[in-house]
Design a protein around this motif. Sequence first.
Motif, PDB file in Angstrom:
ATOM      1  N   VAL A   1      -7.205   1.097  -4.819  1.00 64.28           N
ATOM      2  CA  VAL A   1      -8.236   0.328  -5.514  1.00 64.28           C
ATOM      3  C   VAL A   1      -9.548   1.090  -5.466  1.00 64.28           C
ATOM      4  O   VAL A   1      -9.727   2.007  -4.661  1.00 64.28           O
ATOM      5  CB  VAL A   1      -8.411  -1.078  -4.905  1.00 64.28           C
ATOM      6  CG1 VAL A   1      -7.130  -1.882  -5.053  1.00 64.28           C
ATOM      7  CG2 VAL A   1      -8.817  -0.994  -3.432  1.00 64.28           C
TER       8      VAL A   1
ATOM      9  N   LEU B   1     -10.147  -4.948   6.806  1.00 63.70           N
ATOM     10  CA  LEU B   1      -9.875  -5.539   5.492  1.00 63.70           C
ATOM     11  C   LEU B   1      -9.998  -7.058   5.542  1.00 63.70           C
ATOM     12  O   LEU B   1     -10.555  -7.677   4.630  1.00 63.70           O
ATOM     13  CB  LEU B   1      -8.487  -5.129   5.016  1.00 63.70           C
ATOM     14  CG  LEU B   1      -8.016  -5.699   3.668  1.00 63.70           C
ATOM     15  CD1 LEU B   1      -9.021  -5.403   2.565  1.00 63.70           C
ATOM     16  CD2 LEU B   1      -6.642  -5.134   3.315  1.00 63.70           C
TER      17      LEU B   1
ATOM     18  N   PRO C   1       0.825  -1.207   0.000  1.00 68.54           N
ATOM     19  CA  PRO C   1       0.000   0.000   0.000  1.00 68.54           C
ATOM     20  C   PRO C   1       0.855   1.251   0.000  1.00 68.54           C
ATOM     21  O   PRO C   1       2.001   1.244   0.472  1.00 68.54           O
ATOM     22  CB  PRO C   1      -0.811  -0.131   1.300  1.00 68.54           C
ATOM     23  CG  PRO C   1      -0.021  -1.053   2.160  1.00 68.54           C
ATOM     24  CD  PRO C   1       0.681  -1.994   1.230  1.00 68.54           C
TER      25      PRO C   1
ATOM     26  N   VAL D   1      -8.802   2.320   3.619  1.00 70.88           N
ATOM     27  CA  VAL D   1      -8.166   1.134   3.045  1.00 70.88           C
ATOM     28  C   VAL D   1      -8.126   1.231   1.520  1.00 70.88           C
ATOM     29  O   VAL D   1      -7.091   0.976   0.892  1.00 70.88           O
ATOM     30  CB  VAL D   1      -8.912  -0.142   3.483  1.00 70.88           C
ATOM     31  CG1 VAL D   1      -8.470  -1.340   2.638  1.00 70.88           C
ATOM     32  CG2 VAL D   1      -8.660  -0.430   4.958  1.00 70.88           C
ATOM     33  N   LEU D   2      -9.248   1.609   0.914  1.00 67.36           N
ATOM     34  CA  LEU D   2      -9.295   1.718  -0.544  1.00 67.36           C
ATOM     35  C   LEU D   2      -8.282   2.742  -1.047  1.00 67.36           C
ATOM     36  O   LEU D   2      -7.592   2.518  -2.046  1.00 67.36           O
ATOM     37  CB  LEU D   2     -10.701   2.107  -1.009  1.00 67.36           C
ATOM     38  CG  LEU D   2     -11.855   1.158  -0.670  1.00 67.36           C
ATOM     39  CD1 LEU D   2     -13.138   1.619  -1.357  1.00 67.36           C
ATOM     40  CD2 LEU D   2     -11.534  -0.269  -1.068  1.00 67.36           C
TER      41      LEU D   2
ATOM     42  N   ARG E   1     -14.449  -2.286  -2.653  1.00 65.42           N
ATOM     43  CA  ARG E   1     -14.141  -3.171  -1.533  1.00 65.42           C
ATOM     44  C   ARG E   1     -13.813  -4.581  -2.020  1.00 65.42           C
ATOM     45  O   ARG E   1     -13.044  -5.295  -1.377  1.00 65.42           O
ATOM     46  CB  ARG E   1     -15.282  -3.176  -0.513  1.00 65.42           C
ATOM     47  CG  ARG E   1     -16.595  -3.642  -1.047  1.00 65.42           C
ATOM     48  CD  ARG E   1     -17.740  -3.360  -0.081  1.00 65.42           C
ATOM     49  NE  ARG E   1     -17.697  -4.173   1.124  1.00 65.42           N
ATOM     50  CZ  ARG E   1     -17.752  -3.675   2.351  1.00 65.42           C
ATOM     51  NH1 ARG E   1     -17.841  -2.368   2.534  1.00 65.42           N
ATOM     52  NH2 ARG E   1     -17.744  -4.467   3.402  1.00 65.42           N
TER      53      ARG E   1
ATOM     54  N   LEU F   1      -4.665   1.354  -0.639  1.00 63.08           N
ATOM     55  CA  LEU F   1      -4.355   0.258  -1.558  1.00 63.08           C
ATOM     56  C   LEU F   1      -4.395   0.699  -3.016  1.00 63.08           C
ATOM     57  O   LEU F   1      -3.930  -0.022  -3.895  1.00 63.08           O
ATOM     58  CB  LEU F   1      -5.332  -0.902  -1.353  1.00 63.08           C
ATOM     59  CG  LEU F   1      -5.315  -1.599   0.006  1.00 63.08           C
ATOM     60  CD1 LEU F   1      -6.274  -2.785  -0.010  1.00 63.08           C
ATOM     61  CD2 LEU F   1      -3.910  -2.052   0.376  1.00 63.08           C
TER      62      LEU F   1
ATOM     63  N   TRP G   1      -6.978  -7.938  -3.210  1.00 69.66           N
ATOM     64  CA  TRP G   1      -5.615  -7.556  -2.804  1.00 69.66           C
ATOM     65  C   TRP G   1      -5.217  -8.327  -1.548  1.00 69.66           C
ATOM     66  O   TRP G   1      -4.103  -8.851  -1.453  1.00 69.66           O
ATOM     67  CB  TRP G   1      -5.549  -6.050  -2.538  1.00 69.66           C
ATOM     68  CG  TRP G   1      -4.167  -5.574  -2.171  1.00 69.66           C
ATOM     69  CD1 TRP G   1      -3.221  -5.069  -3.007  1.00 69.66           C
ATOM     70  CD2 TRP G   1      -3.573  -5.595  -0.863  1.00 69.66           C
ATOM     71  NE1 TRP G   1      -2.071  -4.768  -2.307  1.00 69.66           N
ATOM     72  CE2 TRP G   1      -2.260  -5.084  -0.992  1.00 69.66           C
ATOM     73  CE3 TRP G   1      -4.017  -5.989   0.396  1.00 69.66           C
ATOM     74  CZ2 TRP G   1      -1.395  -4.962   0.095  1.00 69.66           C
ATOM     75  CZ3 TRP G   1      -3.153  -5.877   1.482  1.00 69.66           C
ATOM     76  CH2 TRP G   1      -1.857  -5.366   1.324  1.00 69.66           C
ATOM     77  N   TRP G   2      -6.128  -8.416  -0.590  1.00 73.33           N
ATOM     78  CA  TRP G   2      -5.831  -9.136   0.650  1.00 73.33           C
ATOM     79  C   TRP G   2      -5.562 -10.612   0.359  1.00 73.33           C
ATOM     80  O   TRP G   2      -4.656 -11.216   0.944  1.00 73.33           O
ATOM     81  CB  TRP G   2      -7.000  -8.999   1.617  1.00 73.33           C
ATOM     82  CG  TRP G   2      -6.812  -9.750   2.909  1.00 73.33           C
ATOM     83  CD1 TRP G   2      -7.359 -10.946   3.260  1.00 73.33           C
ATOM     84  CD2 TRP G   2      -6.017  -9.338   4.020  1.00 73.33           C
ATOM     85  NE1 TRP G   2      -6.960 -11.309   4.519  1.00 73.33           N
ATOM     86  CE2 TRP G   2      -6.131 -10.337   5.016  1.00 73.33           C
ATOM     87  CE3 TRP G   2      -5.223  -8.221   4.278  1.00 73.33           C
ATOM     88  CZ2 TRP G   2      -5.476 -10.249   6.240  1.00 73.33           C
ATOM     89  CZ3 TRP G   2      -4.573  -8.136   5.499  1.00 73.33           C
ATOM     90  CH2 TRP G   2      -4.705  -9.148   6.463  1.00 73.33           C
TER      91      TRP G   2
ATOM     92  N   GLU H   1      -7.370  -1.050  10.477  1.00 75.02           N
ATOM     93  CA  GLU H   1      -7.677  -1.142   9.049  1.00 75.02           C
ATOM     94  C   GLU H   1      -7.428  -2.554   8.535  1.00 75.02           C
ATOM     95  O   GLU H   1      -8.181  -3.059   7.699  1.00 75.02           O
ATOM     96  CB  GLU H   1      -6.853  -0.118   8.270  1.00 75.02           C
ATOM     97  CG  GLU H   1      -7.323   1.322   8.481  1.00 75.02           C
ATOM     98  CD  GLU H   1      -6.336   2.357   7.981  1.00 75.02           C
ATOM     99  OE1 GLU H   1      -6.683   3.551   7.979  1.00 75.02           O
ATOM    100  OE2 GLU H   1      -5.204   1.971   7.599  1.00 75.02           O
TER     101      GLU H   1
ATOM    102  N   GLN I   1     -12.178  -5.267  -4.851  1.00 78.10           N
ATOM    103  CA  GLN I   1     -10.774  -5.195  -5.260  1.00 78.10           C
ATOM    104  C   GLN I   1      -9.862  -5.243  -4.040  1.00 78.10           C
ATOM    105  O   GLN I   1      -8.789  -5.848  -4.075  1.00 78.10           O
ATOM    106  CB  GLN I   1     -10.518  -3.917  -6.054  1.00 78.10           C
ATOM    107  CG  GLN I   1     -11.058  -3.949  -7.479  1.00 78.10           C
ATOM    108  CD  GLN I   1     -10.733  -2.674  -8.221  1.00 78.10           C
ATOM    109  OE1 GLN I   1     -10.910  -1.578  -7.699  1.00 78.10           O
ATOM    110  NE2 GLN I   1     -10.276  -2.800  -9.450  1.00 78.10           N
ATOM    111  N   ALA I   2     -10.291  -4.607  -2.956  1.00 77.28           N
ATOM    112  CA  ALA I   2      -9.508  -4.657  -1.716  1.00 77.28           C
ATOM    113  C   ALA I   2      -9.440  -6.085  -1.190  1.00 77.28           C
ATOM    114  O   ALA I   2      -8.389  -6.539  -0.717  1.00 77.28           O
ATOM    115  CB  ALA I   2     -10.122  -3.728  -0.673  1.00 77.28           C
TER     116      ALA I   2
END
Length: 235
Positions: A218, A182, A170, A212-213, A221, A216, A227-228, A178, A223-224
Amino acid sequence: MTTVLLADDHAAIRAGVRMILETAPRPVEVVEEAGTAERALELARRLHPDVVLLDIRMPGVSGLSVIGALRRTGAAVIMLTSFAWDEYVLAALEAGADGFLVKSAAPHEIVDAVHRVVSGDAVLSPEVLRAVIDRAVARPPSPAALEDGPPPERSRAAAEAAPGEPPELPAEALTRREEDVLRLLAEGHSNQQIAHRLVVAESTVKTHVSHVLTKLGVASRVQAALWWGRHGRGT
């Protein structure tokens, strides 16, 4: 009242979904309809609907190609399609879609999906989301590979909609809270459920999700969550 733009190349489908939305107990205003993805993008830029219900396969440019540009108009995007294959789900969500519904969904599911994305939630069951994350980790797809035969010539609007790959790290480190949000988001929990689990207000969860978005890089949510799945699990 929540506003929706319908984008599907079948007039009968648009008419049916319009009737479902406009006659629901919590009615939704359908501001316009589009028969192509490019027309949908043109209308979204002019009308700024809250939500776009977008078919994947449309004449010319596919719905997948304009998701990013539609999101940049401020609209949430729900893919409404006949295709429920993992490849289509993953490609749409990686491109920034907020949810995915098959056209056989019950009327109340379609209405509920619209209201959920407006409130900041994703429209995807926890089971499907986990399957999509696992699929993304194993084999990231190429949206272009999902077209029938050679991809059609891309317009300028479609080209600018192509999603970028989020960075592995990130731009700014996530706080412990956060990361908690996530992780729960990636497990498929709604904002309300996350708030209950963490014993905080739902508005606080929404603030954490927004941070968070941004960190990251993105747009959604989902897409987040992807990513996770690729970079955050087990760290």
